[in-house]
Scaffold this active site. Structure first.
Site, PDB file in Angstrom:
ATOM      1  N   GLY A   1      -6.999   9.327  -5.365  1.00 54.02           N
ATOM      2  CA  GLY A   1      -7.698   8.123  -5.808  1.00 54.02           C
ATOM      3  C   GLY A   1      -6.985   6.808  -5.529  1.00 54.02           C
ATOM      4  O   GLY A   1      -7.552   5.742  -5.731  1.00 54.02           O
ATOM      5  N   GLN A   2      -5.739   6.872  -5.063  1.00 51.06           N
ATOM      6  CA  GLN A   2      -5.025   5.615  -4.852  1.00 51.06           C
ATOM      7  C   GLN A   2      -5.748   4.748  -3.829  1.00 51.06           C
ATOM      8  O   GLN A   2      -6.404   5.259  -2.933  1.00 51.06           O
ATOM      9  CB  GLN A   2      -3.599   5.871  -4.337  1.00 51.06           C
ATOM     10  CG  GLN A   2      -2.706   6.597  -5.299  1.00 51.06           C
ATOM     11  CD  GLN A   2      -2.721   8.101  -5.040  1.00 51.06           C
ATOM     12  OE1 GLN A   2      -3.734   8.668  -4.685  1.00 51.06           O
ATOM     13  NE2 GLN A   2      -1.580   8.723  -5.218  1.00 51.06           N
ATOM     14  N   GLN A   3      -5.567   3.471  -4.008  1.00 49.70           N
ATOM     15  CA  GLN A   3      -6.239   2.485  -3.154  1.00 49.70           C
ATOM     16  C   GLN A   3      -6.167   2.857  -1.665  1.00 49.70           C
ATOM     17  O   GLN A   3      -7.172   2.840  -0.966  1.00 49.70           O
ATOM     18  CB  GLN A   3      -5.575   1.122  -3.382  1.00 49.70           C
ATOM     19  CG  GLN A   3      -6.440  -0.057  -2.973  1.00 49.70           C
ATOM     20  CD  GLN A   3      -7.406  -0.436  -4.093  1.00 49.70           C
ATOM     21  OE1 GLN A   3      -6.998  -0.563  -5.238  1.00 49.70           O
ATOM     22  NE2 GLN A   3      -8.665  -0.603  -3.769  1.00 49.70           N
TER      23      GLN A   3
ATOM     24  N   LEU B   1      -5.874   5.607  -0.281  1.00 47.45           N
ATOM     25  CA  LEU B   1      -6.606   6.827   0.079  1.00 47.45           C
ATOM     26  C   LEU B   1      -8.118   6.655  -0.022  1.00 47.45           C
ATOM     27  O   LEU B   1      -8.874   7.428   0.542  1.00 47.45           O
ATOM     28  CB  LEU B   1      -6.160   7.996  -0.810  1.00 47.45           C
ATOM     29  CG  LEU B   1      -4.692   8.414  -0.672  1.00 47.45           C
ATOM     30  CD1 LEU B   1      -4.334   9.477  -1.699  1.00 47.45           C
ATOM     31  CD2 LEU B   1      -4.409   8.949   0.737  1.00 47.45           C
TER      32      LEU B   1
END
Ligand code: G3D
Ligand code: MG
Length: 201
Positions: free
Chosen positions: A78-80, A82
């Site tokens: 979910g990281q920006q 990704l």
């Protein structure tokens, strides 16, 4: 003769395969939710210790047999950085599960924006959406009703799609089963528009 028989055998044993994306901000509980699904729906799955899940870099996958079909889950990081990879998977998916951390008031807006982006993607037009207000077991978190209210402004772009909103605890498993049963019925119902893949396992 052998080829004919083995062809027929394959034809009759093939299973419909549907895929659901699990999306949401990092720390929302996506991987915990996937592990909870596997624990609840897979026979003999011993699983990870739900308290020991680390940040996902890349992709976690899982599959379950349910209602006569195979349902695959893709839990994307979910990281920006990704999030830009998400749409690569859109075209091949039949459903979206979007996980919201109900205890993280500060990131509600960011989470809404992420959902906004997902539902406005053409590649996901008409795909059923299961919206989860997660971490309902935590004291002081926003109630499912409050989260629903906050996310109600996203609904215009949800458009013509089936949508179910639920409060859940991925950690405890509360509310998880109902969402999955709903999802599998929806993807099967939409099979004409978004056909499943087929496989033998
Ligand atoms: P992610 O895959 O969306 O990034 P994770 O999120 O599944 O890795 O979960 C992030 C943290 O939230 C984890 O805690 C996890 O235990 C916690 N969590 C996930 N779902 C729930 C829930 O329903 N209730 C509660 N109380 N916690 C939850 P840590 O402490 O390991 O960072
Ligand atoms: Mg994760």
């Amino acid at each position: 003769m052998y080829t004919l028989l083995s062809g027929l055998y394959r034809y009759y044993t093939q299973k419909e395969k549907y895929s659901a994306l699990i999306l949401g901000l990092d720390n929302a509980g996506k991987t915990t939710y996937l592990e909870q699904i596997k624990t609840r729906f897979k026979k003999d799955y011993t699983g990870l210790n739900l308290n020991k899940i680390t940040t996902t870099v890349g992709l976690n996958i899982g599959d379950i047999q349910i209602a006569g079909v195979e349902l695959n889950f893709w839990d994307l990081g979910g990281q920006q950085e990704l999030q830009s990879l998400w749409d690569k998977y859109y075209a091949e998916s039949h459903a979206v599960i979007f996980v919201i951390d109900s205890s993280d008031r500060e990131r509600m807006e960011e989470s809404k924006q992420a959902l906004e982006k997902v539902v406005s993607s053409d590649a996901l037009a008409g795909v059923p959406l299961l919206l989860l207000a997660n971490k309902q077991d935590l004291e002081g978190c926003l109630t499912a009703e409050e989260v629903k209210e906050i996310f109600s402004t996203v609904s215009p772009s949800v458009g013509q799609r089936d949508c179910l909103f639920r409060g859940v605890s991925a950690l405890k498993g509360t509310g998880v089963d109902q969402g999955i049963h709903w999802l599998v019925e929806r993807v099967k119902r939409l099979a004409d528009r978004r056909p499943p893949a087929f496989g033998n396992d």
